[in-house]
Design an enzyme around this catalytic site. Structure first.
Site, PDB file in Angstrom:
ATOM      1  N   CYS A  59       0.818  -1.223   0.000  1.00 50.70           N
ATOM      2  CA  CYS A  59       0.000   0.000   0.000  1.00 50.70           C
ATOM      3  C   CYS A  59       0.848   1.268   0.000  1.00 50.70           C
ATOM      4  O   CYS A  59       0.550   2.237  -0.700  1.00 50.70           O
ATOM      5  CB  CYS A  59      -0.942  -0.004   1.204  1.00 50.70           C
TER       6      CYS A  59
ATOM      7  N   HIS B 264      -2.582   6.436   4.765  1.00 52.27           N
ATOM      8  CA  HIS B 264      -1.142   6.539   4.977  1.00 52.27           C
ATOM      9  C   HIS B 264      -0.663   7.906   4.496  1.00 52.27           C
ATOM     10  O   HIS B 264      -0.979   8.328   3.384  1.00 52.27           O
ATOM     11  CB  HIS B 264      -0.406   5.466   4.166  1.00 52.27           C
TER      12      HIS B 264
END
Lengths: 339, 339, 339, 339
Positions: free
Chosen positions: C149, C233
């Protein structure tokens, strides 16, 4: 004076680490060994993952963890047990039969009529159940339990209220800390920006244990929830008293409350088991949980909502007064009484 | 059909932004202007600091904020007010006197006997107080209030319980979201790893407003606390009912509860104002606050603790159902009734 | 047009639930089955513990979870796999050999030279590796991987910078969300009032995968940390470019960046894969992670710190663009190309 | 020995309270008075809202806060100032002109060439600037500044690295605590489930102050962010050194680092100003911020990423070593040197 020897079972969990922390440099007790599950056995405590804010005392960080084995527990004066209930249910009776005196945190056996369930300031006399336990079970040792953490924090202020004004009915709603569920108990994604309004088995424990400890038959209704706080259980309490009261008197009675740990000046005893805060917005977990080095509970927002209708909020450190600290204080009381 | 024109006072705060969000692309209402304090006047809404998770609708982000001035509010069908109470207390009566119909969030005037305090599913008939208000005060417009957010979320499930089983006594403990205190209301260092067991003025509002809305004289005891959750107030409720009940029936009665918003299929009405969760650990703020697009409250943990002793937990979105959404639904009801 | 049939492996975890959510009512794909580990098998998805903010679509909540068994996977056009790597390493090759085309999230095989590691806007041509994979391994199906990711979120803005100005050196520091570790990955007591400056294996993945995806040999230094954020994130990036730039041009090049998903108007494609925020304090996880329905990354704080010294911050939704969404977009691209 | 008399300006804020806490029972210094803004004047410190975890020492809680008035500051040996910069810019020069020696936290004057900007272990010799300051400004007293908290925490490990291996280039990304913004600096709704990737003015301070303190001209690039942690700034640092190193040597050099505070055994000096953690996932704010009673910084994750490419993570307590503690240590050094 030689220190009494103690041994810790389940030393790697959150409560086990509190035992280690509170027993390091204890004036009466000396930790002579630690045991935990096979997974940690053979390693040093400092290598296992210390999770308390203060680092482990260096002399303890060096201790090597033993694999839990009832045949290999050394001769000690007290065994402190922070084992999971299902393990405790098997191990503790075996050890008691062999003569060990176990101060246990786990919930098994708590409601057995011959098992002392002790808050040292509240029901110290129940320690006398040990005699009955030994006779009935043929044990040379004994199992002494501490109550559920929420029970302990609740019963400290309920006791003086009960004695002074009587209690007819209690409604409780708790907001409990993450550490109460153990290190892996609550995933962070489950609690971030959230709360969880249910803790399995908790409400029944608080109801049953409170009746056993206070030996009173008032109605008690409990709802337990989990909030995003590391340590410190907060409990909102409504009490229907038998006789009317005024708020100032309640504050005074709570602040004056003392028990044998204070009279005997036991090492872990807080000066006052109940501290009262007058500010409108207290107690708060982060600001108040370390009162009395985590051994005092803190009461605030004492209100008289109607005649004989008392309300207050009580907060206590769930892994110190609610767990390891309460058991150590109980052991201190037993040691003092047996001198 | 031409859309009705609406104006938003106090558009830059947390509740003001919810108004903007919920009114964008509303099928009946068209936002024709926004006002806020001098500080924001002249800027575009998109420049002021949008704090909701979803970005502002582009057509609204471009709207220019006007300085609040009672002389310059355009002719509109409804004024939605999210002003601070002290400003509202001055501005709202002036506007009402000039003929504006104001749906207001602030706490001033809520307890005046001629001011409707409306939860559209619970006490829609109280809208008729507008007539009395106009007569008594000589106003051409009107002020219609929404209750305190905690009151609204509590009264939705209390209403059907009251109607079906009667209520003698209610104990409530709330765990309220940060957004209820406004954008700057709770500093982060105050609430991190903590909770605050007190919200100034809140408990009195819930008690007084509940009696006004339900027109009932049961005892009600309330403790309100703040927890580290962005949106969504959780309320633990104990109800002593007049007649006994069973849990299944309570769940059904709550789920079946409907009011005029559902019958009239108002645009902002949730299909069911009360959703019931059967899982043991619900409702939870992060998982349940958007039920019915934030307009349903969610009830869980329905328990019968003793005969005539009901307990449940209710959760609602404090700035949608508890604030902007409830006022918009009220305006929709007024619009539908006046056709 | 008949919808293509898809099957989900590992449907009960955080990423698995995202697959379910994003595929419900998908215009091209129809979920015909779900598999998970033995523990969940036989239960309905709605009973297993749904952890996303939005409830599961009712038609999916009713689907029964099958026990993962390579012999019982039905004939489908795509298999989406959110299995743990150690399970995936065993199951995925078996399925590929039997002719299934697997879009996989797990890290095994990602660095194999014949395995496409796809960000559809960045390196769509690498899908041609499937031919080489089939030849070399004798498979009728194929395994297509999505990157880690953090890699995906980083590479989206790096790609246009590389193409326009060249890259000599990259320093990255990430602040990653809790959901990236899976539902039980980060205990709440570990992260409350805290951050964890280490994620096992993550930094090596970002370095290696970035080189494979961008086919560039610049220096890249990565430090990954975990912060108390549910989703999203954040990555602080310093880029030493080969040629000098100005900030406005960087913003424009990022905003103009498009790939085949946009040209083909794939159902899951965001209108713009990279959104640029001009406000000084953005991107922020809670406010920006749902940009492009979670499929856009958001870049802010574009700065020129010195000649050829670029800095920016990029944020992306780790379980949508960083995981399930990226794989679905890849499958859409494969479907579009094979028509 | 008689204790030296000290006075605290701005005693009610977060840093002011740290001064009070750290100076209570100080062996060399005696707090003889406190001043704050008009709002708090006349009240006792214990009534103003204490926000640190430990309660204020009782003798200090009783002290009455004075209104800040340069004419009424008593004769003292040191004045500790935690005033806001705009107030400090006016008050501090006036006091210095009148002969007071001020240890100041605020950012005004920090970059003036005749103002010492002191980390006692790093640049103690800069205290000699006081002479030049007195001559140039005609002051009898002096103003001595502590650096920005992030600068202090960064420069402690940079100093021994610079001395041993030389520095060509530094990249820094910080994750800073809430308390760094003051009590009301970060609203809870802004940071819950979020981070804020920008702190106004911070990056420029770290760059400029680092050059002044280390008297070195290496490149330095800084990005500062705010995360949901109460106390403790974490900084990820990449250093391009002039000469190659190995990781073990770096750890040893950092651990061996000492300065005059350690040699002189100053009361507030930590035994080691830099502690090194070997566990992969340290330092962590909650577990490490109180190292050396908040006066040590903790370094972990020391890595050699390439030849002459060093990376590490440093953490320090922002209101102790980063603010009040550093100023107290500086005053101790001045007192020791003037004996």
């Amino acid at each position: 004076m030689d220190r009494l020897k103690v041994y810790i079972l389940g030393a790697t969990g959150l409560v086990g680490q509190r035992y280690v922390q509170l027993l390091a440099r204890h004036p009466w007790f000396e930790v002579v060994g630690l045991a935990a599950s096979e997974r940690s056995a053979g390693r040093r405590l400092g290598e296992v993952g210390w999770v308390l804010d203060e680092p482990p005392p260096p002399e303890v960080a060096e201790m090597r963890i033993e694999k839990l084995d009832v045949d290999k527990v050394p001769r000690v004066d007290f065994v402190f047990s922070a084992l999971p209930s299902e393990v405790a249910a098997r191990v503790e009776p075996e050890l008691a039969a062999r003569g060990y005196v176990i101060l246990s945190n786990s919930s098994n056996m708590r409601m057995d009529p011959d098992v002392p369930l002790i808050i040292p300031e509240v029901n110290p006399d129940d320690l006398s159940l040990v005699e009955r336990q030994r006779e009935g079970r043929g044990w040379r040792g004994a199992v002494v339990k501490k109550p559920n953490c929420t029970t302990t924090i609740l019963n400290l202020p309920l006791k003086p209220v009960l004695d002074e004004w009587g209690i007819e009915r209690v409604h409780v709603v708790t907001m409990q800390a993450l550490s109460g569920a153990g290190y892996s108990g609550v995933p962070s994604v489950a609690i971030a920006d959230n709360l969880i309004p249910f803790i399995r088995g908790e409400e029944e424990k608080v109801v049953g244990e409170t009746r056993k400890i206070l030996k009173a038959d008032f109605e008690i209704y409990v709802t337990t929830t989990r909030v995003n706080v590391v340590d410190g259980h907060t409990e909102v309490v409504y009490v229907d008293t038998r006789r009317d009261f005024d708020v100032t008197a309640v504050a005074e009675v709570l602040e004056r409350f003392r028990g044998p740990p204070q009279e005997l000046k036991l090492p872990t005893a807080p000066e006052r088991p109940i501290e009262v805060r007058r500010q409108a917005d207290r107690p708060q977990p982060r600001l108040d949980r370390m009162a009395g080095r985590g051994m005092a509970v803190v009461v605030g927002r004492i209100r008289r909502l109607a005649s004989r209708k008392l309300s207050f909020i009580v907060l206590g450190h769930n892994t110190i007064r609610g767990a390891a600290g309460n058991s150590i204080l109980t052991a201190e009381l037993m040691a003092a009484q047996s001198r």
